[in-house]
Design a protein around this motif. Structure first.
Motif, PDB file in Angstrom:
ATOM      1  N   SER A 159       0.829  -1.216   0.000  1.00 14.47           N
ATOM      2  CA  SER A 159       0.000   0.000   0.000  1.00 14.47           C
ATOM      3  C   SER A 159       0.855   1.255   0.000  1.00 14.47           C
ATOM      4  CB  SER A 159      -0.901   0.036   1.232  1.00 14.47           C
ATOM      5  OG  SER A 159      -1.666  -1.131   1.318  1.00 14.47           O
ATOM      6  N   ALA A 160       2.172   1.102   0.253  1.00 15.17           N
ATOM      7  CA  ALA A 160       3.018   2.290   0.428  1.00 15.17           C
ATOM      8  C   ALA A 160       2.989   3.191  -0.791  1.00 15.17           C
ATOM      9  CB  ALA A 160       4.446   1.873   0.756  1.00 15.17           C
ATOM     10  N   GLU A 161       2.898   2.586  -1.975  1.00 17.47           N
ATOM     11  CA  GLU A 161       2.964   3.455  -3.140  1.00 17.47           C
ATOM     12  C   GLU A 161       1.684   4.276  -3.363  1.00 17.47           C
ATOM     13  OE1 GLU A 161       2.000   0.518  -6.868  1.00 17.47           O
ATOM     14  OE2 GLU A 161       4.087   1.031  -6.406  1.00 17.47           O
ATOM     15  N   GLU A 162       0.604   3.899  -2.682  1.00 15.53           N
ATOM     16  CA  GLU A 162      -0.608   4.730  -2.790  1.00 15.53           C
ATOM     17  C   GLU A 162      -0.487   5.997  -1.943  1.00 15.53           C
ATOM     18  OE1 GLU A 162      -4.056   1.309  -3.188  1.00 15.53           O
ATOM     19  OE2 GLU A 162      -3.423   1.935  -1.216  1.00 15.53           O
ATOM     20  N   VAL A 163       0.451   5.975  -0.985  1.00 12.93           N
ATOM     21  CA  VAL A 163       0.595   7.110  -0.061  1.00 12.93           C
ATOM     22  C   VAL A 163       1.619   8.074  -0.649  1.00 12.93           C
ATOM     23  CG1 VAL A 163       1.336   7.773   2.261  1.00 12.93           C
ATOM     24  CG2 VAL A 163       0.068   5.646   1.922  1.00 12.93           C
ATOM     25  N   PHE A 164       1.161   9.292  -0.999  1.00 13.34           N
ATOM     26  CA  PHE A 164       2.155  10.168  -1.620  1.00 13.34           C
ATOM     27  C   PHE A 164       2.831  11.077  -0.620  1.00 13.34           C
ATOM     28  CE2 PHE A 164      -1.765  12.526  -2.468  1.00 13.34           C
ATOM     29  CZ  PHE A 164      -1.433  13.763  -1.957  1.00 13.34           C
ATOM     30  N   ALA A 165       2.361  11.116   0.618  1.00 17.19           N
ATOM     31  CA  ALA A 165       3.111  11.853   1.641  1.00 17.19           C
ATOM     32  C   ALA A 165       2.553  11.497   3.009  1.00 17.19           C
ATOM     33  CB  ALA A 165       3.016  13.348   1.429  1.00 17.19           C
TER      34      ALA A 165
END
Ligand SMILES: NC(=O)c1ccc[n+]([C@@H]2O[C@H](COP(=O)([O-])OP(=O)(O)OC[C@H]3O[C@@H](n4cnc5c(N)ncnc54)[C@H](O)[C@@H]3O)[C@@H](O)[C@H]2O)c1
Length: 437
Positions: A159-165
């Protein structure tokens, strides 16, 4: 540096994607919680102004914002502002003991914010709540201690790549994140909100200072005047705690490991010594270091009968509770609310407040709203900055100075304080190197 996070894309709504709507103690507490949230709101003029602007401009529209923060009235007002800005907001607690159950209920029932937080939840429930937030696929996360980011780098890697910051609220979290960055392990950009002056200069010092003393007094009712208070760590929090304890008439001793900070404490007029020496004389011990085992076996043995121990640092590791629990002959829980008595084999009893967790949140209500106004205004504006700006690289970022200046200026205006501005001549003088004596 870690991987550059993916280019920013506007997220699709995934509201409630299979996740439960909430997990709180009792929705019947919502009306009481709403009252207290609105009371805090009256003392948070900067955040209120941001909420009003956000509701017109919708800078967070389309974002899914997952927050892992202390669930208090002040946090509720931050979440309201973020929601007003157009974000889909959901949250969990950043500490099992800091949740105010009435606030958690009000967030769900009065403000429509899915909330997963129950005061005194056990470790499994605590982590199931963090997972509930990540199961809603946030695009921006907010942490107080880096627990969400940590899961995003382990169990929730995909899921990390869905979080942009992500935003980080506290010193300990920023330390963890900088360590990840150094190890090239950080995969998302994080804004170190804690490091903004509008946060740590005020929140860590005045907020923690006052609320830590508040927690000690609420739990024990002890008279601070005439007591010997030992403060472990003379950082932003430690300075605030030491100065507030002195203000109430305590004889304050500071312990440090950093020579400059120790010197500063000495010149501020505090006695400075090793913890093992302070252990023999202190009546009340407070740790605020971000470090582990600041109070440990050798200190417990040296302490006076009846000594009071508490911690205001982020994690419950500053007092070696595992050793104390093991070494104690017996333990009486809740001899007063939030006070546990540890009976040692040497015949002495030590009293631990709030299970060694953040005493200002476990035994009191955390920081006053006036100070959280600045921390959370900084959080809200930093969220707008990441949502509207270019995709940031995956490292720890500072809050832009304009945001800090903006927050401070609005806070001054709200306090009715006017300050001077530089004349053109002064500005030129300060920027030039030619003019001297
Ligand atoms: N209770 C709250 O509401 C609250 C609010 C803000 C921050 N915090 C937490 O409080 C902790 C301290 O934050 P801060 O902003 O003051 O950090 P800081 O880095 O400014 O200060 C910590 C100080 O502790 C000292 N220290 C480290 N190990 C020590 C040891 N073994 N003995 C004595 N001193 C030691 C360091 O030298 C430093 O001066 C962090 O865990 C932070 O996350 C809690």
């Amino acid at each position: 540096m870690g991987t550059i996070a993916k280019r920013k894309v506007m997220p699709k709504s995934r509201a409630g994607a299979g996740a439960h709507e909430h997990d709180v103690r009792d929705l019947g507490l919502a009306a009481a919680g709403k009252k207290r949230i609105e009371w805090a709101d009256r003392q948070m003029p900067v955040l209120r102004r941001i909420r009003e602007r956000f509701s017109k401009e919708q800078p967070l529209k389309g974002q899914r914002l997952g927050a892992c923060l202390h669930i208090t009235c002040e946090t509720a007002n931050l979440l309201r502002a973020l929601k007003a800005g157009g974000a889909e907001v959901f949250c969990c607690a950043s500490n099992p003991l800091s949740t105010q159950d009435d606030v958690a209920a009000a967030l769900v029932a009065e403000f429509g914010i899915p909330t997963y937080a129950i005061h005194n939840e056990d470790r499994d429930t605590y982590y199931s709540h963090l997972r509930a937030v990540l199961d809603r696929h946030p695009t921006i996360t907010m942490d107080d201690g880096a627990d969400l980011v940590s899961l995003l780098h382990t169990e929730y890697k995909d899921s990390a790549e869905e979080v942009f910051a992500s935003m980080e609220e506290t010193t300990t979290g920023v330390i963890r994140l900088r360590a990840m960055e150094k190890d090239h392990a950080l995969k998302i950009p994080v804004v170190a909100v804690n490091d903004a002056q509008t946060k740590h200069l005020f929140d860590n010092r005045y907020g923690t200072g006052q609320s830590t003393l508040d927690g000690i007094i609420r739990a024990t009712g002890v008279l601070i005047a005439g007591s010997i208070v030992v403060v472990g760590g003379y950082g932003y929090c430690g300075r605030g705690i030491a100065s507030r304890a002195r203000g109430l008439g305590a004889d304050v001793i500071v312990t440090e490991v950093d020579p400059i900070r120790a010197l500063e404490a000495a010149m501020d007029g505090f006695r400075v010594m090793k913890m093992i020496d302070a252990a023999k004389v202190g009546d009340i011990f407070v740790t605020a270091t971000g470090d582990k085992h600041v109070l440990a076996a050798q200190h417990f043995t040296a302490m006076k009968d009846g000594a009071i121990l508490c911690n205001s640092g982020h994690f419950d590791v500053e007092i070696d509770m595992a050793y104390l629990t093991d070494a104690a002959k017996s333990v009486d829980h809740d001899v007063n609310k939030n006070v546990d008595a540890y009976h040692l084999t040497n015949g002495r009893t030590l009293y631990v407040l709030g299970q060694g967790r953040l005493v200002n949140l476990a035994c009191a209500e955390g920081h006053p709203a006036q100070v959280m106004d600045m921390s959370f205004a900084t959080q809200a504006l930093a969220s707008e900055w990441v949502a509207k700006g270019e995709q940031l690289p995956a490292k720890v970022h500072n809050v832009p100075l304009e945001i800090e200046n903006d927050v401070a200026a609005v806070k001054l205006a709200a306090m009715g304080i006017k300050i001077d501005t530089l004349t053109a001549q002064q500005k030129k003088y300060l920027e030039s190197w030619e003019s001297g004596t």
